[in-house]
Scaffold this motif. Sequence first.
Motif, PDB file in Angstrom:
ATOM      1  N   GLY A   1       0.785  -1.224   0.000  1.00 21.93           N
ATOM      2  CA  GLY A   1       0.000   0.000   0.000  1.00 21.93           C
ATOM      3  C   GLY A   1       0.815   1.271   0.000  1.00 21.93           C
ATOM      4  O   GLY A   1       0.255   2.367   0.077  1.00 21.93           O
ATOM      5  N   LEU A   2       2.127   1.143  -0.082  1.00 27.07           N
ATOM      6  CA  LEU A   2       2.994   2.314  -0.169  1.00 27.07           C
ATOM      7  C   LEU A   2       3.117   2.753  -1.632  1.00 27.07           C
ATOM      8  O   LEU A   2       2.810   1.993  -2.550  1.00 27.07           O
ATOM      9  CB  LEU A   2       4.371   1.994   0.411  1.00 27.07           C
ATOM     10  N   ARG A   3       3.578   3.972  -1.814  1.00 23.88           N
ATOM     11  CA  ARG A   3       3.743   4.517  -3.172  1.00 23.88           C
ATOM     12  C   ARG A   3       5.215   4.891  -3.359  1.00 23.88           C
ATOM     13  O   ARG A   3       5.628   6.028  -3.138  1.00 23.88           O
ATOM     14  CB  ARG A   3       2.854   5.750  -3.345  1.00 23.88           C
ATOM     15  N   PRO A   4       6.045   3.923  -3.742  1.00 19.48           N
ATOM     16  CA  PRO A   4       7.480   4.169  -3.811  1.00 19.48           C
ATOM     17  C   PRO A   4       7.931   4.746  -5.148  1.00 19.48           C
ATOM     18  O   PRO A   4       7.492   4.303  -6.213  1.00 19.48           O
ATOM     19  CB  PRO A   4       8.079   2.773  -3.599  1.00 19.48           C
ATOM     20  N   PHE A   5       8.816   5.731  -5.084  1.00 19.91           N
ATOM     21  CA  PHE A   5       9.470   6.281  -6.262  1.00 19.91           C
ATOM     22  C   PHE A   5      10.975   6.086  -6.104  1.00 19.91           C
ATOM     23  O   PHE A   5      11.586   6.679  -5.211  1.00 19.91           O
ATOM     24  CB  PHE A   5       9.190   7.783  -6.413  1.00 19.91           C
ATOM     25  N   ALA A   6      11.571   5.248  -6.940  1.00 16.84           N
ATOM     26  CA  ALA A   6      13.021   5.059  -6.936  1.00 16.84           C
ATOM     27  C   ALA A   6      13.609   5.978  -7.994  1.00 16.84           C
ATOM     28  O   ALA A   6      13.438   5.759  -9.198  1.00 16.84           O
ATOM     29  CB  ALA A   6      13.371   3.601  -7.223  1.00 16.84           C
ATOM     30  N   LEU A   7      14.282   7.023  -7.550  1.00 16.17           N
ATOM     31  CA  LEU A   7      14.759   8.069  -8.453  1.00 16.17           C
ATOM     32  C   LEU A   7      16.207   7.829  -8.856  1.00 16.17           C
ATOM     33  O   LEU A   7      17.019   7.380  -8.046  1.00 16.17           O
ATOM     34  CB  LEU A   7      14.664   9.440  -7.769  1.00 16.17           C
ATOM     35  N   ASP A   8      16.523   8.149 -10.114  1.00 14.90           N
ATOM     36  CA  ASP A   8      17.919   8.247 -10.536  1.00 14.90           C
ATOM     37  C   ASP A   8      18.344   9.703 -10.411  1.00 14.90           C
ATOM     38  O   ASP A   8      17.705  10.594 -10.990  1.00 14.90           O
ATOM     39  CB  ASP A   8      18.095   7.800 -11.990  1.00 14.90           C
ATOM     40  N   LEU A   9      19.408   9.942  -9.669  1.00 12.49           N
ATOM     41  CA  LEU A   9      19.909  11.308  -9.536  1.00 12.49           C
ATOM     42  C   LEU A   9      20.385  11.822 -10.891  1.00 12.49           C
ATOM     43  O   LEU A   9      20.729  11.032 -11.777  1.00 12.49           O
ATOM     44  CB  LEU A   9      21.049  11.342  -8.514  1.00 12.49           C
ATOM     45  N   PRO A  10      20.406  13.134 -11.086  1.00 10.98           N
ATOM     46  CA  PRO A  10      20.759  13.701 -12.389  1.00 10.98           C
ATOM     47  C   PRO A  10      22.102  13.186 -12.898  1.00 10.98           C
ATOM     48  O   PRO A  10      23.075  13.104 -12.153  1.00 10.98           O
ATOM     49  CB  PRO A  10      20.825  15.210 -12.102  1.00 10.98           C
ATOM     50  N   GLY A  11      22.120  12.822 -14.170  1.00  7.94           N
ATOM     51  CA  GLY A  11      23.355  12.381 -14.798  1.00  7.94           C
ATOM     52  C   GLY A  11      23.757  10.965 -14.483  1.00  7.94           C
ATOM     53  O   GLY A  11      24.736  10.463 -15.028  1.00  7.94           O
ATOM     54  N   LEU A  12      23.009  10.286 -13.611  1.00  7.35           N
ATOM     55  CA  LEU A  12      23.369   8.945 -13.161  1.00  7.35           C
ATOM     56  C   LEU A  12      22.277   7.952 -13.528  1.00  7.35           C
ATOM     57  O   LEU A  12      21.131   8.323 -13.800  1.00  7.35           O
ATOM     58  CB  LEU A  12      23.608   8.948 -11.651  1.00  7.35           C
ATOM     59  N   GLY A  13      22.630   6.668 -13.523  1.00  9.49           N
ATOM     60  CA  GLY A  13      21.645   5.658 -13.864  1.00  9.49           C
ATOM     61  C   GLY A  13      21.080   5.889 -15.248  1.00  9.49           C
ATOM     62  O   GLY A  13      21.805   6.058 -16.222  1.00  9.49           O
ATOM     63  N   ARG A  14      19.743   5.944 -15.330  1.00  8.46           N
ATOM     64  CA  ARG A  14      19.066   6.154 -16.621  1.00  8.46           C
ATOM     65  C   ARG A  14      18.625   7.604 -16.821  1.00  8.46           C
ATOM     66  O   ARG A  14      17.911   7.908 -17.769  1.00  8.46           O
ATOM     67  CB  ARG A  14      17.843   5.244 -16.719  1.00  8.46           C
ATOM     68  N   SER A  15      19.026   8.498 -15.902  1.00  4.88           N
ATOM     69  CA  SER A  15      18.572   9.889 -16.029  1.00  4.88           C
ATOM     70  C   SER A  15      19.416  10.627 -17.054  1.00  4.88           C
ATOM     71  O   SER A  15      20.499  10.186 -17.450  1.00  4.88           O
ATOM     72  CB  SER A  15      18.648  10.607 -14.682  1.00  4.88           C
ATOM     73  N   SER A  16      18.911  11.762 -17.481  1.00  7.11           N
ATOM     74  CA  SER A  16      19.613  12.579 -18.468  1.00  7.11           C
ATOM     75  C   SER A  16      20.497  13.592 -17.756  1.00  7.11           C
ATOM     76  O   SER A  16      20.551  13.655 -16.534  1.00  7.11           O
ATOM     77  CB  SER A  16      18.602  13.297 -19.367  1.00  7.11           C
ATOM     78  N   GLY A  17      21.193  14.411 -18.538  1.00  9.17           N
ATOM     79  CA  GLY A  17      22.030  15.456 -17.981  1.00  9.17           C
ATOM     80  C   GLY A  17      23.412  14.954 -17.639  1.00  9.17           C
ATOM     81  O   GLY A  17      23.748  13.783 -17.825  1.00  9.17           O
ATOM     82  N   GLU A  18      24.223  15.868 -17.130  1.00  8.74           N
ATOM     83  CA  GLU A  18      25.580  15.528 -16.727  1.00  8.74           C
ATOM     84  C   GLU A  18      25.974  16.390 -15.537  1.00  8.74           C
ATOM     85  O   GLU A  18      25.752  17.609 -15.533  1.00  8.74           O
ATOM     86  CB  GLU A  18      26.558  15.757 -17.876  1.00  8.74           C
ATOM     87  N   LEU A  19      26.551  15.755 -14.535  1.00  6.33           N
ATOM     88  CA  LEU A  19      26.953  16.454 -13.319  1.00  6.33           C
ATOM     89  C   LEU A  19      28.307  17.122 -13.475  1.00  6.33           C
ATOM     90  O   LEU A  19      29.133  16.719 -14.290  1.00  6.33           O
ATOM     91  CB  LEU A  19      27.025  15.475 -12.152  1.00  6.33           C
ATOM     92  N   THR A  20      28.512  18.138 -12.658  1.00  9.47           N
ATOM     93  CA  THR A  20      29.811  18.773 -12.493  1.00  9.47           C
ATOM     94  C   THR A  20      30.153  18.728 -11.008  1.00  9.47           C
ATOM     95  O   THR A  20      29.324  18.318 -10.173  1.00  9.47           O
ATOM     96  CB  THR A  20      29.792  20.224 -12.967  1.00  9.47           C
ATOM     97  N   LEU A  21      31.345  19.170 -10.641  1.00  6.61           N
ATOM     98  CA  LEU A  21      31.692  19.227  -9.221  1.00  6.61           C
ATOM     99  C   LEU A  21      30.718  20.121  -8.462  1.00  6.61           C
ATOM    100  O   LEU A  21      30.418  19.871  -7.286  1.00  6.61           O
ATOM    101  CB  LEU A  21      33.119  19.743  -9.049  1.00  6.61           C
ATOM    102  N   GLU A  22      30.218  21.162  -9.116  1.00  5.67           N
ATOM    103  CA  GLU A  22      29.305  22.098  -8.451  1.00  5.67           C
ATOM    104  C   GLU A  22      27.909  21.497  -8.287  1.00  5.67           C
ATOM    105  O   GLU A  22      27.214  21.794  -7.309  1.00  5.67           O
ATOM    106  CB  GLU A  22      29.209  23.401  -9.248  1.00  5.67           C
ATOM    107  N   THR A  23      27.481  20.654  -9.219  1.00  6.64           N
ATOM    108  CA  THR A  23      26.122  20.111  -9.161  1.00  6.64           C
ATOM    109  C   THR A  23      26.078  18.692  -8.608  1.00  6.64           C
ATOM    110  O   THR A  23      25.001  18.108  -8.500  1.00  6.64           O
ATOM    111  CB  THR A  23      25.463  20.129 -10.547  1.00  6.64           C
ATOM    112  N   GLY A  24      27.231  18.136  -8.235  1.00  3.64           N
ATOM    113  CA  GLY A  24      27.277  16.775  -7.733  1.00  3.64           C
ATOM    114  C   GLY A  24      27.345  16.665  -6.227  1.00  3.64           C
ATOM    115  O   GLY A  24      27.684  15.597  -5.708  1.00  3.64           O
ATOM    116  N   SER A  25      27.003  17.733  -5.525  1.00  2.10           N
ATOM    117  CA  SER A  25      27.107  17.728  -4.062  1.00  2.10           C
ATOM    118  C   SER A  25      25.768  17.360  -3.418  1.00  2.10           C
ATOM    119  O   SER A  25      24.701  17.473  -4.033  1.00  2.10           O
ATOM    120  CB  SER A  25      27.551  19.099  -3.556  1.00  2.10           C
TER     121      SER A  25
END
Length: 247
Positions: free
Chosen positions: A24-48
């Motif tokens: 009965g829970l509603r789980p969302f397993a998220l991929d962080l930006p740039g990782l897994g199947r998500s889009s984008g690309e991280l930098t040192l500034e956005t990877g914290s």
Amino acid sequence: MLLLHGTYWSRVWQPVLSRLAGAGLRPFALDLPGLGRSSGELTLETGSVPVFTERVAEAASALGVSGPVAVAGHDIGGAVAQHLLVHGPLEVTRLALVNSVTYDSWPVPAVARFRDPEVAASVTAEEFLSARRRVVTAALGNAATEELIDEYLSPWTKARVRRSWMALAGAADSRYTLDLLPALKDSPVPKLLVWGEDDEFQRVEFAERFDAEVPKTTLVRVPEAGHIPMENAPETVAGALIDFFTE
């Protein structure tokens, strides 16, 4: 429920997702930006951790999750989960940490070596994948098969995702968990630790210390399980999370 990963990707939660939803829970397993199947690309500034916290809140809003949430974090995702509890902007009503980073337990050597800009700039795709294969194999423990290892490695076959991962590694800093301790100790929010006892990356001693020092905390130990206990003992991990989030 928001389920957050760290140096792996949302695949770590797959073994327990159907069980959580079935309760009965509603789980969302998220991929962080740039990782897994998500889009984008991280930098040192956005990877914290603080930036990840903002992005998780944005994702929750996009999913229509505006009210109170329960959060579970694995590995560095646990630092993001702790940061969400202390700093918001989401209202976290329950916090679960599964073999998570705490205190100064991180970055572990397998991650810390990539904080060296020269290493990050010079490592080849083959060297990177070989290093991650060793770590994934150890993290999976008795669940490790060639097929499962290859599945975990699959996102890193993309250069963009490898660069994002190295940005996450470069931004890894234990001050993001150490600084939260006073607020965590004052927080009335219930907290659950689910820990594979055989984890060689995030040792169970850190969980025992957190359990002893942070009020409103319960520790569930998972015998014969490593850094990704969802793979070693999915029924045990799911059961602990369900009991905690539905009680």
